[in-house]
Design a protein around this motif. Structure first.
Motif, PDB file in Angstrom:
ATOM      1  N   GLY A  94     -22.413  55.099  59.279  1.00  0.00           N
ATOM      2  CA  GLY A  94     -21.035  55.405  59.667  1.00  0.00           C
ATOM      3  C   GLY A  94     -20.823  56.857  60.022  1.00  0.00           C
ATOM      4  O   GLY A  94     -21.775  57.591  60.281  1.00  0.00           O
ATOM      5  N   HIS A  95     -19.562  57.261  60.022  1.00  0.00           N
ATOM      6  CA  HIS A  95     -19.226  58.632  60.357  1.00  0.00           C
ATOM      7  C   HIS A  95     -18.448  59.252  59.194  1.00  0.00           C
ATOM      8  O   HIS A  95     -17.901  58.534  58.355  1.00  0.00           O
ATOM      9  N   PRO A  96     -18.411  60.577  59.128  1.00  0.00           N
ATOM     10  CA  PRO A  96     -17.692  61.221  58.022  1.00  0.00           C
ATOM     11  C   PRO A  96     -16.208  60.863  58.038  1.00  0.00           C
ATOM     12  O   PRO A  96     -15.572  60.851  59.099  1.00  0.00           O
ATOM     13  N   VAL A  97     -15.684  60.586  56.857  1.00  0.00           N
ATOM     14  CA  VAL A  97     -14.267  60.270  56.694  1.00  0.00           C
ATOM     15  C   VAL A  97     -13.680  61.230  55.665  1.00  0.00           C
ATOM     16  O   VAL A  97     -14.231  61.390  54.578  1.00  0.00           O
ATOM     17  N   PHE A  98     -12.587  61.849  56.023  1.00  0.00           N
ATOM     18  CA  PHE A  98     -11.932  62.828  55.155  1.00  0.00           C
ATOM     19  C   PHE A  98     -11.451  62.163  53.864  1.00  0.00           C
ATOM     20  O   PHE A  98     -10.863  61.066  53.881  1.00  0.00           O
ATOM     21  N   GLN A 117     -19.508  59.746  54.071  1.00  0.00           N
ATOM     22  CA  GLN A 117     -20.110  59.068  55.214  1.00  0.00           C
ATOM     23  C   GLN A 117     -20.920  57.890  54.686  1.00  0.00           C
ATOM     24  O   GLN A 117     -21.920  58.073  53.993  1.00  0.00           O
ATOM     25  N   PHE A 139     -20.115  72.725  56.816  1.00  0.00           N
ATOM     26  CA  PHE A 139     -20.456  71.599  55.965  1.00  0.00           C
ATOM     27  C   PHE A 139     -21.681  71.908  55.107  1.00  0.00           C
ATOM     28  O   PHE A 139     -22.624  72.572  55.549  1.00  0.00           O
ATOM     29  N   GLY A 140     -21.663  71.368  53.878  1.00  0.00           N
ATOM     30  CA  GLY A 140     -22.854  71.379  53.070  1.00  0.00           C
ATOM     31  C   GLY A 140     -23.794  70.276  53.537  1.00  0.00           C
ATOM     32  O   GLY A 140     -23.447  69.479  54.410  1.00  0.00           O
ATOM     33  N   ALA A 141     -24.993  70.244  52.941  1.00  0.00           N
ATOM     34  CA  ALA A 141     -26.011  69.271  53.353  1.00  0.00           C
ATOM     35  C   ALA A 141     -25.721  67.871  52.824  1.00  0.00           C
ATOM     36  O   ALA A 141     -26.324  66.903  53.282  1.00  0.00           O
ATOM     37  N   TYR A 157     -15.703  64.984  52.369  1.00  0.00           N
ATOM     38  CA  TYR A 157     -15.816  63.854  53.283  1.00  0.00           C
ATOM     39  C   TYR A 157     -16.844  62.881  52.725  1.00  0.00           C
ATOM     40  O   TYR A 157     -17.780  63.264  52.021  1.00  0.00           O
ATOM     41  N   PHE A 162     -20.002  64.878  51.532  1.00  0.00           N
ATOM     42  CA  PHE A 162     -20.115  66.250  52.029  1.00  0.00           C
ATOM     43  C   PHE A 162     -18.927  67.078  51.568  1.00  0.00           C
ATOM     44  O   PHE A 162     -17.790  66.599  51.578  1.00  0.00           O
ATOM     45  N   GLN A 185     -12.913  71.005  51.652  1.00  0.00           N
ATOM     46  CA  GLN A 185     -12.615  69.630  52.013  1.00  0.00           C
ATOM     47  C   GLN A 185     -13.819  68.762  51.610  1.00  0.00           C
ATOM     48  O   GLN A 185     -14.960  69.218  51.632  1.00  0.00           O
TER      49      GLN A 185
END
Lengths: 113, 112
Positions: B41-45, B37, B102-104, B35, B88, B33
């Motif tokens: 903000g926050h992560p968004v798919f 960010q 998650f990756g970095a 994402y 990400f 997946q």
């Protein structure tokens, strides 16, 4: 986006304080998650709940205590934290546990003095 | 456990240019997946890739899953300032509940 809300958005606390973070999802999802995001580190999964049952505790110190009273609400109770616990705490939800994308809340920026 | 490696860690791009960010694993991935960010903000798919060799496009974004399912890439054409953020990749584990690893991330800065 208001599918997943988190309060408070910012929190400053001392090491002896007790506080709680709240997450609410309005998407009808069955799974909820707590993540910790520190500077220059990957997102760290902390806890997972599916239908109010905890299914994962990712070796998180006991000073973090989650609570999931129903499938829409998730709490993270904080007690005697350390300065290194300062981070962005993100809540997420997904329709089901193993499938679908995760929807994240805006996060709570926590600073521990 | 499995961990996905993302390269580069930082990407400075001139507006209008193309760039690619990569997500690599030493083992076969069940799915990937992506994402995004935004700063503050926050992560968004963005997308999920499941099949070997799969390619999906979203406007200027092209996502690819390697034939061996050990890597994935995100290619952005004609970069815009709105593309700023951290991208990400995340791998869903094959255990009983499918944890996302998650990756970095790749932090993208766009200069006008």
């Amino acid at each position: 986006e208001t599918g997943v809300t988190q309060t408070p958005r910012h929190l400053v606390m001392g090491m002896t304080n007790k506080k709680s973070l709240k997450c609410e999802q309005h998407l009808g999802h069955n799974a909820m998650y707590w993540y910790k995001q520190s500077a220059k580190k990957p997102l760290e999964l902390m806890f997972v709940y599916s239908l109010e049952e905890r299914v994962e505790n990712n070796s998180v110190p006991s000073r973090f205590s989650p609570e999931c009273p129903n499938s829409s609400h998730l709490f993270l109770h904080l007690h005697t934290l350390q300065p290194e616990d300062s981070a962005l705490y993100l809540c997420a939800s997904s329709r089901r546990l193993r499938l679908n994308e995760q929807f994240f809340g805006p996060g709570t920026r926590l600073t521990v003095l | 456990g499995q961990q996905v490696m993302q390269i580069p860690q930082y990407q400075h791009v001139q507006e209008g240019e193309d760039f690619t960010t990569y997500c690599n694993s030493s083992t076969t991935l069940s799915n990937i997946q992506w994402y995004k960010q935004r700063p503050g903000g926050h992560p968004v798919f963005l997308i999920q890739l499941v099949k070997s060799g799969e390619v999906k496009k979203q406007k200027r974004l092209t996502f690819q899953f390697g034939e061996a399912k050990k890597n994935s890439s995100l290619h952005i054409t004609a970069t815009q300032t709105t593309d700023v953020g951290t991208y990400f990749c995340a791998e869903r584990s094959t255990d009983s509940w499918g944890k996302l690893q998650f990756g970095a991330g790749t932090q993208v800065v766009v200069t006008p």
